[in-house]
Design an enzyme around this catalytic site. Structure first.
Site, PDB file in Angstrom:
ATOM      1  N   LYS A  67      -1.769  14.041  -5.896  1.00  0.00           N
ATOM      2  CA  LYS A  67      -3.009  13.845  -5.161  1.00  0.00           C
ATOM      3  C   LYS A  67      -2.698  13.723  -3.739  1.00  0.00           C
ATOM      4  CE  LYS A  67      -4.756   9.459  -5.275  1.00  0.00           C
ATOM      5  NZ  LYS A  67      -5.661   8.391  -5.209  1.00  0.00           N
ATOM      6  N   THR A 221      -2.498  -3.958  -2.915  1.00  0.00           N
ATOM      7  CA  THR A 221      -1.174  -3.753  -2.296  1.00  0.00           C
ATOM      8  C   THR A 221      -0.429  -2.382  -2.819  1.00  0.00           C
ATOM      9  OG1 THR A 221      -1.062  -6.007  -1.605  1.00  0.00           O
ATOM     10  CG2 THR A 221       1.124  -4.703  -1.792  1.00  0.00           C
ATOM     11  N   LYS A 226       1.907  -4.570   3.080  1.00  0.00           N
ATOM     12  CA  LYS A 226       0.627  -5.060   2.317  1.00  0.00           C
ATOM     13  C   LYS A 226       1.067  -6.302   1.580  1.00  0.00           C
ATOM     14  CE  LYS A 226      -2.823  -1.600   2.410  1.00  0.00           C
ATOM     15  NZ  LYS A 226      -3.947  -0.772   1.638  1.00  0.00           N
TER      16      LYS A 226
END
Length: 321
Positions: A67, A221, A226
């Site tokens: 992806k 996250t 993050k």
């Protein structure tokens, strides 16, 4: 090559099909039949965007691909587009030839929601009644719809950095016939299941906001730096992940590892619970935490399923590539 445009995904992929595909690929990962490739994720230095690639190979399902996409934080405000943009490419594992290109935006939302709902199915207490939502953006609506199908929830409570967005999830709860209440983070102690789905780089949910017996699905996250929950919360919990390597490097566990609250050995793949090689929850008082970083194999699994459905329904576009 087959093309399944973004516009057709909603008519092809259901929550049930996404759940089945994700649960199956998590099990394949845990049994060693499927593996993810290292994630590439970089700041472009343009439009504040993050862009990257996630891929892998499922030998059991013979699914190979990647992806490509990322997060453009200015899209919604400036262009009326959702901030997450992606496309999935599938390849024939026997020849390496490209076999399909699939719109990945809705699929990403569905597979992310499926992952948290898989964790609720396998780790939450059977008698869970109150569902807590930390986050109320676009993805939160998918999370809530999927989660409400996993237990007989009697109430949804929600908190968001921007309270004016809470009607997004209140509407979903109302559609399901479940009462909704906006709360402060301290009110999350009422929840039996908590889903965090923000893009934060500092924690909002603290250890004292979570009661014993709660299951958490931490879904926001997916990048170094993050953080949605206090690292000490992972020390209180039994920690599960979609993939351990990603959890400790770009997931919630990265902070608890760095701080010495847990070690890599304290994180278990959820596929082990699905396969029955790990017991999962061991008591009603145990806190369980699923660190959902989002793995490439999730995307490939739902994309492969949607290509099959598109072929069956005559919606796949075939091109000579």
């Amino acid at each position: 090559m087959l093309i399944v445009p973004e516009r057709d995904i909603a008519d092809l992929m259901t929550r049930e099909a996404a759940f089945a595909a994700v649960e199956k690929v998590f099990a394949a990962m845990a049994s060693g039949d499927a593996s993810n490739f290292p994630v590439v994720r970089e700041a472009l230095g343009h439009e504040d965007a993050l862009y990257g690639f996630k891929g892998g190979f499922d030998r059991a399902g013979l699914t190979l691909g990647l992806k490509a996409g990322g997060y453009w934080p200015n899209n919604l405000e400036r262009r009326g587009l959702i901030n997450h943009q992606s496309t999935v490419f599938l390849f024939d594992p026997d020849t390496g030839k490209v076999s399909a290109m699939v719109g990945g935006n809705l699929l990403t939302a569905l597979r992310t929601a499926a992952a948290s709902s898989v964790s609720i199915r396998h780790l939450a207490r059977p008698d869970a009644k109150v569902l807590g939502m930390v986050g109320a953006g676009h993805q939160a609506t998918f999370q809530l719809r999927a989660a409400l199908e996993q237990r007989d929830f009697e109430k949804v409570i929600g908190w968001n950095y921007h309270p004016e967005m809470l009607p997004n999830i209140e509407k979903v709860a109302a559609e399901a016939g479940v009462p909704f209440e906006a709360v402060e983070l301290s009110g999350m102690t009422e929840a039996d299941v908590i889903i965090t789905i923000t893009s934060a780089f500092s924690p909002s949910l603290m250890a004292d906001h979570v009661s014993s017996g709660t299951h958490l699905a931490c879904m926001g996250t997916d990048t170094k730096g993050k953080q949605e929950v206090e690292a000490s919360l992972l020390a209180r919990a039994t920690v599960f992940a979609d993939e351990v390597a990603q959890s400790i490097s770009i997931g919630e566990a990265q902070h608890a590892i760095t701080g010495g609250q847990i070690t890599e050995a304290d994180v278990t793949q959820i596929g082990d619970v699905i396969n029955g090689t790990h017991p999962g929850r061991s008591s009603d008082d145990e806190i369980t935490l699923f660190d959902g970083t989002g793995v490439g194999l999730q995307d490939l699994a739902v994309a492969a399923a949607v290509v099959d459905l598109a072929v069956q329904k005559g919606l796949a576009i075939e091109v000579d590539f």
